[in-house]
Design a protein around this motif. Sequence first.
Motif, short mmCIF file in Angstrom:
data_model
loop_
_atom_site.label_atom_id
_atom_site.label_comp_id
_atom_site.label_asym_id
_atom_site.label_seq_id
_atom_site.Cartn_x
_atom_site.Cartn_y
_atom_site.Cartn_z
N TRP A 1 40.37 -6.25 -10.02
CA TRP A 1 41.02 -6.63 -11.25
C TRP A 1 40.86 -5.13 -11.98
N LEU A 2 39.43 -4.53 -11.77
CA LEU A 2 40.04 -3.26 -13.04
C LEU A 2 41.60 -2.17 -11.89
N TRP A 3 41.51 -2.21 -10.13
CA TRP A 3 42.08 -1.32 -9.30
C TRP A 3 43.48 -2.38 -9.87
N SER A 4 43.97 -2.87 -9.93
CA SER A 4 44.79 -3.42 -10.72
C SER A 4 45.37 -3.58 -12.04
N ALA A 5 44.47 -3.71 -12.22
CA ALA A 5 44.72 -3.09 -14.32
C ALA A 5 45.22 -1.60 -13.65
N PRO B 1 43.60 -15.31 -18.33
CA PRO B 1 43.72 -12.80 -18.17
C PRO B 1 44.54 -12.64 -18.95
N MET B 2 45.54 -13.38 -19.95
CA MET B 2 45.80 -12.44 -21.75
C MET B 2 44.61 -12.38 -22.70
N MET B 3 44.22 -13.02 -22.60
CA MET B 3 43.15 -12.84 -23.61
C MET B 3 42.05 -11.59 -23.05
N LEU C 1 48.19 -6.26 -15.24
CA LEU C 1 46.99 -6.87 -15.62
C LEU C 1 46.43 -8.98 -14.70
N GLY C 2 47.37 -9.00 -14.32
CA GLY C 2 47.52 -10.17 -14.08
C GLY C 2 48.47 -11.05 -14.37
N ARG C 3 48.39 -12.79 -13.82
CA ARG C 3 49.30 -13.37 -14.69
C ARG C 3 48.90 -14.59 -15.02
N ALA D 1 50.94 -8.23 -18.00
CA ALA D 1 51.87 -6.73 -18.83
C ALA D 1 52.64 -6.91 -19.93
N ASP D 2 53.71 -7.01 -19.38
CA ASP D 2 55.20 -6.91 -19.79
C ASP D 2 54.64 -8.27 -21.31
#
Lengths: 306, 305
Positions: B67-71, B271-273, B76-78, B87-88
Amino acid sequence: MAETGVVRAGMMTAEEILAPSPGARLRKRIFGHFGLMLGGGVLLLIILMALLAGVLSPHDPYDQQLARKLIPPFWHTSPKVTWDHVLGTDHLGRDYLSRLLHGAQVSLIIGFAAMVISGVIGTVIGVLAGYFGGRVDMAVNFIITTRLSMPVVLVALAVVSIVGSSLTVVIWVLGLLIWDRFAVVMRSATQQVRSLEFVTAAEAVGCSPARILLTEIAPNVMNHLIVVATLEMAHAILLEAALSFLGLGVQPPTPSWGLMISEAKGLMYFDPWLISIPGVALFLLVLSINLVGDGLRDVSAPENRS
Amino acid sequence: MLAYSLKRLGVALLVALTVSLITFSMIYISGDPALAIAGEGARQQDVENIRRFYGFDRPIYVQYLDWLWSALHGDLGRSYNLRQPVADVIFQRLPTTMLLGACAITFALVLAIPLGVLAAVKPNSIFDRVSLTLAVIGQAMPSFWFALTLILWFGVYWRLLPITGQDSWWNFVMPSIALGYYVTPAVMRLTRAGMLEVLSSDYIRTARAKGLKPMRVLFKHALRNAIIPVVALAAVQFGFMLGGSIVIETIFQINGLGYLAWESIQRKDLPMMQAIVLVLSIIYVLITFLADMLNAFLDPRIRVA
């Protein structure tokens, strides 16, 4: 004891004997402080109302009677006004006064409990940081900075929504989130007291850190603690109201002032009193607690002590 | 200055990392996130599918590092609900919240600084007392109730301002006031205290003795120095406002980050939260870091400490 008193009195000048005792001076400061008296009076009244809610309430706060819904409060001129429901009824026909009185219990319980939890956490880490300094202080500072960078309302809402809402959950979530001011204030208060001579003296005679913390430091930071405690209780009450307003605090049908405003939101254009009554109640409670806090700070400030 | 900056930067990065860890663990508070998503009464098979689908079956540290690596790469996920990259959506909504925050802090400063200066020029006057009383009253008003009351008077009874939406600048007036008024007392007190201290200093006496105009002494000589701590306070309060805007945005239906947060909390869009909490925290860390730097730049004494 009486004998030593006489001996001491013999050594005092006439002025000193005639001057009011420290206790009398403190009482004079407290009773002469307008804000403290006003806030204390209102707060006492609200606490009494909450304690006696069961006796004072004219109706059951949960009793729904759709036939008598949305009766306006007594100052309205509508023909529906009745002294049976002094503050009217809500959209489900529940007596507003009874809900208001029981809502005071919820606000006070959550505010007080959350304040105690955050007070314990904040005081412990703040005093430790202030007393030991060095690495402990750095670590505590880091924890405080981290906590401050996370948005309180958002984190509280998210956690409550994941765990599921109840009175206990709201208390714990708030208590675990709002200890920052306790920690900041207790840290600097302890730093100040720690540098005073009597602490050095206690260290010199070989007192243990635990003893110094409890018998030398604690009594001298108590006034700061009490002031922060009042302000944080007000803070917790406002946060609970906001959570309940957003639908993630106290759950219906429990009467909470924030929830009452939330339930009346859609009706406020036609029946504005539905939001003004709990809103004013919330305002008065928070104002009175803040006045007590500000007053206690004034009264206990060292510059007023001479 | 460099050593001080590097030290601050190091602390800021460490705080950001800790925040990311806390934010990540948030979804594990209830124990099993798969169960939380599936809801009560879900079949065991469905829960297992959800667990595998979202990767909850992997070891927890692998999940965090992933998760951190992607962030760190901006992923930041879907979103579970919007079916879009988190993220979008966040960066689409962030400008609105930033704008609201900027309006609110401007309102607070424009109101509080002149009041603070006036209170310091005439301490303990009627004016000083009145503004202090207003501050005490203001701080006791719940923001959501204040917002609703504003809507009722300015929107419904007097029909002066639009109630909801964000079509014009007028839409931002009430939300900015509702969000900003809470900061005014703190700014006012700090301005007052700073001005009182500066006004009693020697160089102000010199400036006055030279025969400079009182206004010039007050604003050019005194306020400039008294304002330094106010700048830092305003920056920090701006950071708090971004987090606090959730209440105001929901009431006025402003499509910013706060409203998005409320929607995703209602729908358990984990993921949004997580991402919103993370983004707001990082912004706060960044703002306080910049405020620290600005303070150190303006006041050289801080750099040594």
